[in-house]
Design a protein around this motif. Sequence first.
Motif, PDB file in Angstrom:
ATOM      1  N   UNK A  66       1.075  -1.196   0.109  1.00 25.26           N
ATOM      2  CA  UNK A  66       0.193   0.239  -0.338  1.00 25.26           C
ATOM      3  C   UNK A  66       0.765   1.405  -0.204  1.00 25.26           C
ATOM      4  N   UNK A  67       0.711   2.608  -0.811  1.00 27.28           N
ATOM      5  CA  UNK A  67       1.042   3.245  -1.036  1.00 27.28           C
ATOM      6  C   UNK A  67       0.484   4.917  -1.159  1.00 27.28           C
ATOM      7  N   UNK A  68       0.656   5.780  -0.519  1.00 26.18           N
ATOM      8  CA  UNK A  68      -0.035   6.633  -1.191  1.00 26.18           C
ATOM      9  C   UNK A  68       1.495   7.617  -1.889  1.00 26.18           C
ATOM     10  N   UNK A  69       2.288   7.234  -2.393  1.00 26.38           N
ATOM     11  CA  UNK A  69       3.099   7.636  -3.052  1.00 26.38           C
ATOM     12  C   UNK A  69       3.114   6.934  -4.571  1.00 26.38           C
ATOM     13  N   UNK A  70       2.603   7.949  -5.569  1.00 25.78           N
ATOM     14  CA  UNK A  70       1.858   7.039  -7.002  1.00 25.78           C
ATOM     15  C   UNK A  70       3.350   6.728  -8.074  1.00 25.78           C
ATOM     16  N   UNK A  71       4.382   7.361  -7.246  1.00 25.56           N
ATOM     17  CA  UNK A  71       6.133   7.175  -7.885  1.00 25.56           C
ATOM     18  C   UNK A  71       6.297   5.822  -7.600  1.00 25.56           C
ATOM     19  N   UNK A  72       6.213   5.531  -6.724  1.00 27.40           N
ATOM     20  CA  UNK A  72       6.639   4.458  -5.683  1.00 27.40           C
ATOM     21  C   UNK A  72       5.455   3.113  -6.881  1.00 27.40           C
ATOM     22  N   UNK A  73       3.874   4.015  -6.882  1.00 24.60           N
ATOM     23  CA  UNK A  73       3.373   2.498  -7.674  1.00 24.60           C
ATOM     24  C   UNK A  73       4.049   2.249  -8.525  1.00 24.60           C
ATOM     25  N   UNK A  74       4.141   3.198  -9.299  1.00 25.83           N
ATOM     26  CA  UNK A  74       4.732   3.268 -11.051  1.00 25.83           C
ATOM     27  C   UNK A  74       5.749   2.503 -11.197  1.00 25.83           C
TER      28      UNK A  74
END
Lengths: 288, 284
Positions: free
Chosen positions: B187-195
């Motif tokens: 889970x993350x709220x850093x979108x660059x991390x998800x990407x």
Amino acid sequence: MSAAVRQERTPVRIGSSPARALRLGGVRVGYEVRQYFRQRDTLFFTFLFPTLIFLIFAAAFSGSGDVGAAPDGSGAISVAAYYLPGLVAAGVVLSGIQNLGIDIAQERSDGTLKRLGGSPLPIASYFIGKAGTVLVTAVAQLVLLLTVAGLGFGVALPADGEHWLRFAWVFLLSIAMAVVIGVAVSSLPRTGRSASAVIVPVLLVLQFVSGVYFRFTDLPAWLQDAASLFPLKWVAQGMRSAFLPERFAAAEQTGTWDLATTALVLAGWTLGGLVLARLTFRWVRRDA
Amino acid sequence: MSTPAVEVVDLQKRYGERTALHGVSFAVERGEVFALLGPNGAGKSTTIEILEGYRRRSGGTASVLGADPGTAGLDWRARLGIVLQSASEPGTARVREQLAHFAAFYPDPRDVDEVLEAVGLTAAARLRVSALSGGQRRRLDVALGVVGRPELLFLDEPTTGFDPEARRRFWQLIRTLRDEGTTILLTTHYLDEAAALGDRAAVIAGGRLLDIGPIDAIGPAEARTPVVRWTDADGRHELRSETPAVVVADLVARTGGEPAGVEIVRPSLEDVYLSMIEAVEADA
């Protein structure tokens, strides 16, 4: 971290074997005892407390003469010797109920229990770790207290096997009682922060009414009866039966040591505490 | 075996009157890195804690490594790695001591020193946990999560509070774990991390699943379409097109010169995600 393999591993079954629970319990004891002696505050307030109180009492009353002389004036013991059993009892209860209760409540709120609960550590191993740590630290605490009392104040320790045996079963049964009650009370405080505020005062009152700091029979009868419902009175009485001369039994509530009643009350609290601990213990606070 | 590592169907969670999850469904395949995205309070942590066995679900079904997380035992736990959102243990233990202690709980643990090396804590091995910086403590959390050689690793907001360099090193570690075949639910709220890490993602907001799919397919097609913007006498214009260069060429042909303030924007995951969240909040 090597070898890029993307394949299904056959899960290693660990089962719920008692041998594994016991082995990991031993691992926990070693780990927890090391952590215990690294925490300066528990070291002071729990570990050294009975010895410090003993030093204060022994020094404060050193001029007040001996107590408990027979009619012919013989057989009196020093005030230090008179207080020793009460402080041995206090040490057991502090290491068990107070320190363990606060410790587990804090572990529940700081995430220690959550992390352990997410690992394949059996609950039994966790409890073995706690019980073993209480036993090890209580014995170390006792050795320190007896050494200070014996070498510093010339308090005579039990001279025969019968009294040491009496001491041994009272001590071990008291530790067992204190561990399970400690686990049970750990679920009372809502937060780790409030744990000391909830647990310490109750035990302090109990110490005062259970004959740890005062002669039990100096209390009003109703208070003696009320205190007799709780285990600490019996721990203290059991310790007096082991450390004081036999003649002092006459000063007890019933004029005897009541050893059978002591065993029954402590066993009862241990069993009750075990059931309560089993029912109330959770790795994490359950939500609705 | 082809069962997914994680499968939830119509997962629901109520806290008294409040409903935190309104029927969420998704599956995570073996060997996949799956990102659960959403704003704070969206239901990410509730979902992951149900899957970890910490919380009971109010409805729906959940299967993690083929078992119901509400009832699964220690054999199941031994196959999971869990990195919780935050921990504040007093930290009297030393770093290596703590890691070795946890390694002893698992039937087939990784080598403790190799794990320390992988998370960059070799030099801190003999320090008390309480002496670590926030970022070092987080890396120890990750080390504790992976030391049992988990088949499935849960990472709940693993890099919150990391500086950019620490985050990149952490990503490298996650890629290594993935290459070894570890399934990862993040889970993350850093979108660059998800990407950067995720093979697929699901977006949760308000306890509902908004979208699920490969990272570059998240969001409605419209929201992912490139945007051409320019300014003329009538003001600022905006046109979405799959062929933005053609739009610009037409524009130049029509106006006979360089349009003012021309730009072509390909929406990032962040733009797509924000437009989805805004749509939900507008509905609420």
